[in-house]
Design a protein around this motif. Structure first.
Motif, PDB file in Angstrom:
ATOM      1  N   LEU A 125      14.168  35.656  25.069  1.00  0.00           N
ATOM      2  CA  LEU A 125      13.417  34.646  24.324  1.00  0.00           C
ATOM      3  C   LEU A 125      12.905  33.559  25.258  1.00  0.00           C
ATOM      4  CD1 LEU A 125      15.763  34.191  21.227  1.00  0.00           C
ATOM      5  CD2 LEU A 125      13.670  35.532  21.365  1.00  0.00           C
ATOM      6  N   GLN A 129      11.765  29.396  21.733  1.00  0.00           N
ATOM      7  CA  GLN A 129      12.389  30.240  20.716  1.00  0.00           C
ATOM      8  C   GLN A 129      13.908  30.144  20.752  1.00  0.00           C
ATOM      9  OE1 GLN A 129      10.262  33.398  22.128  1.00  0.00           O
ATOM     10  NE2 GLN A 129       8.431  32.729  21.043  1.00  0.00           N
ATOM     11  N   ARG A 132      14.706  27.187  18.839  1.00  0.00           N
ATOM     12  CA  ARG A 132      14.590  27.441  17.398  1.00  0.00           C
ATOM     13  C   ARG A 132      15.799  28.213  16.889  1.00  0.00           C
ATOM     14  NH1 ARG A 132       9.251  30.593  16.492  1.00  0.00           N
ATOM     15  NH2 ARG A 132      10.272  31.081  14.523  1.00  0.00           N
TER      16      ARG A 132
ATOM     17  N   LEU B 143      14.492  35.968  14.958  1.00  0.00           N
ATOM     18  CA  LEU B 143      14.578  35.738  16.396  1.00  0.00           C
ATOM     19  C   LEU B 143      15.562  36.695  17.062  1.00  0.00           C
ATOM     20  CD1 LEU B 143      14.371  31.871  16.214  1.00  0.00           C
ATOM     21  CD2 LEU B 143      12.766  33.329  17.438  1.00  0.00           C
ATOM     22  N   ALA B 237       7.951  35.088  16.888  1.00  0.00           N
ATOM     23  CA  ALA B 237       9.277  35.192  17.482  1.00  0.00           C
ATOM     24  C   ALA B 237       9.192  35.537  18.967  1.00  0.00           C
ATOM     25  CB  ALA B 237      10.102  36.247  16.753  1.00  0.00           C
TER      26      ALA B 237
END
Lengths: 300, 300
Positions: A125, A129, A132, B143, B237
């Motif tokens: 990621l 992200q 998040r 995610l 994502a």
DNA sequence: GACATTCTCTGACCTTAGTCAGACGAATGC
DNA sequence: GCATTCGTCTGACTAAGGTCAGAGAATGTC
């Protein structure tokens, strides 16, 4: 089928979807224990001992193990030189368990592996992200913890209640402009907060108090909610409303048909919560010098 | 230690905290299987058969079981009258497995229990908090799925690639004002998208394609990225950026020192992503009638 | 001092989960 | 038509996880 039910079902479906996908993908995190060549049970035990050494009794209740099984697991770890088991000095029946230096190294190894796995998962990621995901998991964590915490009736002078009330007093002392002095009300009024006249409830998570509150009699079929408090880190997850509803139920069970409470204007969240929960403002009904707002609610 | 490392560590710590708390509190969801008196392995198998009946071979790969073990589990479920195992009509070596009516009832029971557990967990929360929890879990789910999906090189004419490209074509056809006609480019150009000249990559999750993209040679040491697509439900994502980075690496491994691509102005997210990823605009380099924007990026 | 209680530990026992080697029948390649 | 491959099934075996009934020592209660 009502809207409330379909809404609940929809959210339950999200929860189940998450569980299925998450345990499949990340559940392997638990298997990280297996990367050490140690059976899962032994690794879990080693991890718990390292996180908080103590008596075998405490370990047993934390891990939910049978005493015979725990004994065998301990002997296994002992023979590997990872833990040391010694009789308790105060009570010769109990055993105290702690890690040896080698055990500490094995524990560090477990920690490292677990951290590596987590970093591996986050690796693909981007930083945004990851942030998040961390925010979403932190939010979910708070809400799940709040939803699963249990409200236990306890004696107002027992250790859990004292710890919670101490946190409550400390917070009021900090937030009130002139500080807060509870006086001697603690032990003097304790009998009013325990059965049969009243009750005191504490919510604990991992041993630490996260919320508390009590009900005491006011006479004329009325109850009063006292010392209601929620740990700052646990606010915003509905624990306060849940506790309030619970205490109303306790008051009802004590035979009251109305419940009252007072509070200080500094505690704006509390005032807002009481109003949301259907409390109406009433006149001063006591001499509490810290009280500025007075509320009452009829119990169904 | 750089900021990026401490940031990663902090997020990894959140992940671990979540894992610990969540499995402890909700992990019991897996044990819901146990509420049926059926061993976990048998219950998992029953659940999978009910979710998607098929050959024992497919079950074996989905659950990752040893063939001998699976055989034994099946016989057990069969003797309880929950599943029916019959030889495949086309290939007599294979066995097809499906639930009996009694098995379907047992499956419904599992489903019901699992749903009840989920609802019990949500019960103490207010509707607003349930919505927050569901939103947080959905975000985390997306995610985590995106982070764990693997990008597999496949033949551009094999089933997974065809399925992904079909979804890609269908989306373009819907989004382009005048529709989209891929012509015969699919099979005619396939050889350029497979080794040794190019490559095609598909990401699948639970068997369904969620993203794809290919690299083909442009000559002069240049590669071209083609048919890049991410499933609408998986956008946001980082899967697109990850795929793009991956394809750049593939192109580099093919010996290219620059990669190009074209796109249509309707695909605003794609254009934004290319710019974010360091692509610069270049002039038209082909006759593609659907292409309006042309990009290039030098490979390190 | 007698007695009940509390705690750890041991032996006996059980189920579950999983591995491995080989037997056997069905399909495939030549 | 024959060897090879593939897939399932069986038997033998192992480790892990867990339960249960006492034995025996330490402690609390009267």
């Amino acid at each position: 089928m009502s809207d409330a039910t379909t809404e609940l079902d929809a959210h339950a479906a999200v929860l189940r979807r998450f569980n299925r996908g998450y345990t499949q993908r990340v559940g392997a995190l638990d298997d990280s224990f297996l990367g050490t060549g140690m059976p899962l049970g032994a690794a879990r035990l080693l991890f718990e001992i390292g996180a908080e050494p103590g008596t075998t009794r405490a370990l047993r209740s934390r891990l939910g193990l049978d005493s015979g099984y725990l004994s065998r697991l301990l002997r296994r770890l002992e023979s590997q030189g990872l833990v040391a088991v010694v009789p308790d000095t105060a009570d010769g029946r109990l055993r105290r368990v702690d890690l040896t230096p080698a055990g500490r190294r094995a524990w560090d190894d477990l920690e490292r592996r677990s951290g590596d796995r987590a970093r591996d998962l986050l690796g693909p990621l981007t930083a945004r992200q990851r942030a998040r995901l961390a925010a979403a998991l932190a939010e979910a964590d708070l809400l799940v913890r709040a939803a699963t915490v249990t409200l236990e009736p306890v004696d107002p002078l027992a250790a859990p209640a004292r710890a919670a009330v101490a946190a409550y007093v400390a917070e009021l002392d900090e937030r009130f402009p002139g500080g807060f002095d509870p006086g001697d009300s603690g032990s003097a009024d304790a009998h009013r907060l325990r059965p049969p006249s009243g009750a005191f409830v504490v919510a604990t998570s991992d041993g630490a108090p996260v919320a508390c509150g009590g009900v005491q009699p006011l006479g004329d079929g009325r109850g009063e909610i006292k010392r209601m408090w929620v740990h700052p880190a646990w606010r915003g997850a509905g624990l306060g409303s849940r506790l309030l509803r619970h205490l109303e139920g306790v008051s009802r069970d004590l035979g009251h048909d109305e419940v009252r409470l007072d509070t200080n204007g500094t505690l704006v969240e509390a005032v807002a919560m009481y109003e949301r929960a259907g409390y109406r403002r009433v006149g001063r009904y006591n001499e509490n010098p810290y009280a500025e707002h007075f509320f009452a609610k009829r119990l169904a």
